[in-house]
Write an enzyme that holds these catalytic residues in place. Structure first.
Site, PDB file in Angstrom:
ATOM      1  N   TYR A 224      87.271  57.332 -63.901  1.00  0.00           N
ATOM      2  CA  TYR A 224      85.988  57.830 -63.411  1.00  0.00           C
ATOM      3  C   TYR A 224      85.302  58.574 -64.546  1.00  0.00           C
ATOM      4  CZ  TYR A 224      82.770  60.168 -60.064  1.00  0.00           C
ATOM      5  OH  TYR A 224      81.674  60.630 -59.374  1.00  0.00           O
TER       6      TYR A 224
ATOM      7  N   GLY B 108      76.967  57.693 -54.099  1.00  0.00           N
ATOM      8  CA  GLY B 108      76.975  58.735 -53.085  1.00  0.00           C
ATOM      9  C   GLY B 108      75.881  58.654 -52.053  1.00  0.00           C
TER      10      GLY B 108
ATOM     11  N   LYS C 128      84.658  53.487 -63.210  1.00  0.00           N
ATOM     12  CA  LYS C 128      83.507  53.897 -62.410  1.00  0.00           C
ATOM     13  C   LYS C 128      82.612  54.685 -63.351  1.00  0.00           C
ATOM     14  CE  LYS C 128      82.113  56.670 -58.391  1.00  0.00           C
ATOM     15  NZ  LYS C 128      81.042  57.419 -59.053  1.00  0.00           N
TER      16      LYS C 128
ATOM     17  N   SER D 245      83.309  62.701 -55.506  1.00  0.00           N
ATOM     18  CA  SER D 245      82.271  63.738 -55.515  1.00  0.00           C
ATOM     19  C   SER D 245      81.604  63.875 -54.158  1.00  0.00           C
ATOM     20  CB  SER D 245      81.214  63.402 -56.576  1.00  0.00           C
ATOM     21  OG  SER D 245      81.788  63.212 -57.839  1.00  0.00           O
ATOM     22  N   SER D 246      81.271  62.752 -53.545  1.00  0.00           N
ATOM     23  CA  SER D 246      80.602  62.776 -52.238  1.00  0.00           C
ATOM     24  C   SER D 246      81.517  63.285 -51.134  1.00  0.00           C
ATOM     25  CB  SER D 246      80.089  61.372 -51.876  1.00  0.00           C
ATOM     26  OG  SER D 246      79.230  60.883 -52.878  1.00  0.00           O
TER      27      SER D 246
ATOM     28  N   GLY E  73      77.516  53.638 -61.470  1.00  0.00           N
ATOM     29  CA  GLY E  73      77.597  54.901 -60.759  1.00  0.00           C
ATOM     30  C   GLY E  73      76.264  55.451 -60.306  1.00  0.00           C
TER      31      GLY E  73
ATOM     32  N   SER F 266      79.539  56.706 -64.190  1.00  0.00           N
ATOM     33  CA  SER F 266      78.431  57.489 -63.651  1.00  0.00           C
ATOM     34  C   SER F 266      77.656  58.218 -64.740  1.00  0.00           C
ATOM     35  CB  SER F 266      78.948  58.490 -62.609  1.00  0.00           C
ATOM     36  OG  SER F 266      79.441  57.819 -61.470  1.00  0.00           O
TER      37      SER F 266
ATOM     38  N   ASP G 185      73.050  55.911 -58.603  1.00  0.00           N
ATOM     39  CA  ASP G 185      72.414  55.112 -57.546  1.00  0.00           C
ATOM     40  C   ASP G 185      70.999  54.709 -57.920  1.00  0.00           C
ATOM     41  OD1 ASP G 185      74.738  56.089 -56.511  1.00  0.00           O
ATOM     42  OD2 ASP G 185      73.883  56.804 -54.640  1.00  0.00           O
ATOM     43  N   GLU G 186      70.304  55.593 -58.653  1.00  0.00           N
ATOM     44  CA  GLU G 186      68.920  55.331 -59.033  1.00  0.00           C
ATOM     45  C   GLU G 186      68.810  54.184 -60.039  1.00  0.00           C
ATOM     46  OE1 GLU G 186      69.462  59.846 -58.464  1.00  0.00           O
ATOM     47  OE2 GLU G 186      70.594  58.132 -59.273  1.00  0.00           O
TER      48      GLU G 186
END
Length: 305
Positions: free
Chosen positions: A139, A211, A167, A49-50, A192, A169, A194-195
């Site tokens: 993913y 990301g 993975k 995605s990134s 996945g 997310s 990040d927060e």
């Protein structure tokens, strides 16, 4: 014998690197790869995605991965996301990833048409078949792909000996627990969102792919270090600081990845270009957001490293 240790750690998602004409910039790809080596991360997740994957051609993705592999020289674990919205192109990218020596391939399910689970399983298994000597990572990102990895589909995919993990997310941290409980120690579950980095790690994720890691890899590495040491209060403080940066980076007119690339130019001297349309580019008013987020990262590193 599976070598899962190479996947257990902080793995930034690799950014698309463009020249002034908007084409893939091999020099930028190599510079970003070297940057990650110097920061000491476990590996990189390429063309996900990134990496603006749905806006890249098959040839674009090959150029990116080839340059990552040549620059990394075995110093990073490389996971190549190879999913396209058709099986043929995905298999071509999987075959290419194995040929250049990627450690693993990964794939989201096909998007747009709502496929039955047996069709998704066949899609993933066909991709894996094109790279028979390469590990495979599922993913799971239902909020964007439109389909979630169910426990039944996960059980079906574990019949494929190349599948080594997920993975994850999806937003519920509990999903990590469920996948880990079902799969056991022979599989790696990657956090996945990040927060939720420390939340995912605490509940069972052995690795993490994200990301925003690339904008501030030192902070994610330090969080990971604190989690491993059981220093959860320190880890939480960094997570809060990181999340404030993420909120700031998402507050502009332009796409977050454009903001991140501008931050990396300020803080690290990297020239990675902008984003590919239809992702919105930065506008003049985003400059203040970029500057503030870059400053927040510097201040967090001074406070917590």
């Amino acid at each position: 014998m599976r070598n899962l240790e190479k996947y257990k750690g902080v793995i930034p998602a690799f950014y698309a690197c463009y020249d002034k004409e908007g084409n893939i910039n091999p020099q930028g790809v190599r510079a970003l790869t070297e940057y990650f080596v110097e920061k000491g991360v476990k590996g990189v997740y390429v063309n996900g995605s990134s990496g603006e994957c749905i806006y890249q051609s098959v040839e674009d993705k090959k150029i990116v991965l080839e340059n990552v592999m040549e620059a990394a020289k075995g110093r990073l674990t490389v996971i190549a996301h190879v999913a396209c919205n058709n099986t043929k192109d995905s298999m071509e990218l999987a075959k290419h990833a194995q040929a250049v020596g990627a450690d693993a391939i990964a794939a989201i399910p096909p998007i747009y048409f709502r496929l039955p689970e047996y069709a998704i399983a066949k899609y993933w298994n066909d991709i894996s078949l094109a790279a028979p000597d390469t590990d495979f990572v599922i993913y799971n990102i239902p909020q964007l792909a439109g389909v979630a990895l169910t426990m039944n589909l996960f059980a079906e995919m574990r019949k494929n000996p190349n599948v080594i993990g997920v993975k994850n997310s999806s937003m519920p941290v509990q999903d990590i627990q469920m996948f880990k409980a079902a799969a056991g120690e022979d599989y790696v579950i990657f956090n996945g969102p990040d927060e939720q980095f420390i939340s995912g790690r605490i509940i069972g994720a052995e690795g993490a792919i994200g990301g925003t890691y690339g904008a501030m890899p030192e902070l994610f590495l330090k969080m990971d270090e604190h989690v491993k040491a059981g220093e959860l209060e320190q880890a939480r403080k960094i997570q809060y600081a990181v999340n404030e940066v993420i909120y700031k980076m998402c507050s502009g007119h332009g796409n977050m990845y454009g903001v991140i690339k501008a931050i990396l130019k300020i803080n690290e001297g990297l020239e990675l270009g902008g984003v590919r349309e239809p992702l919105p580019s930065l506008i003049e008013s985003d400059g203040a957001i970029v500057e503030e987020a870059a400053k927040m990262i510097r201040e967090a590193k001074e406070a917590y490293l």
